[in-house]
Design a protein around this motif. Structure first.
Motif: not given
Length: 285
Positions: A280-285, A257-258, A274-276
């Protein structure tokens, strides 16, 4: 993870006849006898050694040129859809939502349409070329590829993408499931590898030829993230090995997704701002 044992045996026997990998010395009802190879398995750091990297590139070209049994067409998309269905059948509703499984059918369809299969070469691919599946004879410097469970015909760019993605892993660290994407090969490293790959056939490639394959391979990392993300998620339900498969899967889906908006800037998108995918699974901060 399930794979066809019969297909793996057939592949091993064919590889042996082609002089690749350990020689097959015999078979019996519950197994086989393989040649002992006087070589060592590579480490994660070996993949970054320019000399060893060039040897791997040459061996990959040799592998891709093998005339192996089976239909000489891409197997990637069929396997992705099969694994996605398997993951959906295993996962809890929470995991199905958290990992965005409901949107992956559309993502696979999109990748199959947008990745330029018609303009690229199909070859016999290893599909799992991590350092643990590569051996080197310290005296002769000969490279041997082992373990063909996932080998099949695919775009060679996908196999290159898989190898590049594996350079972020160290399966012998204290946290073998953790992927360090700061270790992803630089553009210069990827160009050097692909130059060695194309040069191994005896013809010096142009900068354009190297650049085109670098770009196509980079786009195929998206399919690779989905492939091993699904593998990790399924494995978390069926394997008992001490490895955090679910966290490994989360990292692979996160990278998908990134990277998708970057690699397909003008492609159809079903992702959120946010690109996801929502929920669902979001990018780590």
């Amino acid at each position: 993870m399930r794979f066809s044992r019969e297909d793996e045996i057939q592949t091993f026997e064919s590889m042996s006849k082609h002089g690749q990998g350990p020689r097959l010395l015999g078979r019996f009802a519950t197994g086989r006898v393989e040649e002992f190879i006087h070589a060592r398995t590579l480490s994660a750091s070996d993949l970054r050694d320019p000399e060893i990297s060039a040897l791997i590139a040459t061996k990959m070209m040799e592998f891709h040129n093998l005339d192996m049994p089976g239909e000489k067409k891409t197997q990637l998309w069929q396997r992705l859809r099969k694994w996605l269905n398997h993951a959906k059948s295993l996962c809890s509703p929470k995991d199905t939502k958290n990992f965005g499984l409901e949107v992956l059918d559309a993502e696979i369809n999109m990748l199959e349409e947008l990745l330029p299969e018609g303009c690229e070469r199909i070859g016999f691919c290893h599909n799992d070329l991590q350092y643990g599946n590569i051996m080197i004879d310290e005296e002769t410097r000969l490279i041997t590829l082992i373990d063909y469970e996932y080998a099949s015909y695919n775009p060679v760019a996908y196999d290159l993408a898989n190898h590049f993605c594996e350079m972020v892993a160290d399966y012998h660290s204290d946290k073998p499931h953790v992927l360090d994407y700061r270790q992803y090969p630089s553009l210069e490293e990827r160009q050097r590898f692909i130059h060695a790959y194309l040069s191994s056939e005896g013809k010096k490639p142009t900068k354009t030829e190297v650049g085109q394959l670098v770009n196509v391979a980079e786009r195929y990392t998206l399919a690779n993230h989905l492939f091993w993300g699904l593998w990790g998620l399924i494995s978390s339900y069926v394997n008992t090995i001490d490895f955090d498969y679910k966290e490994y899967a989360r990292q692979r889906f996160q990278q998908y997704w990134l990277k998708k908006p970057i690699l397909f800037l003008n492609s159809p998108s079903i992702i959120s701002q946010d690109g996801v995918p929502n929920g669902s699974v979001a990018p780590l901060a």
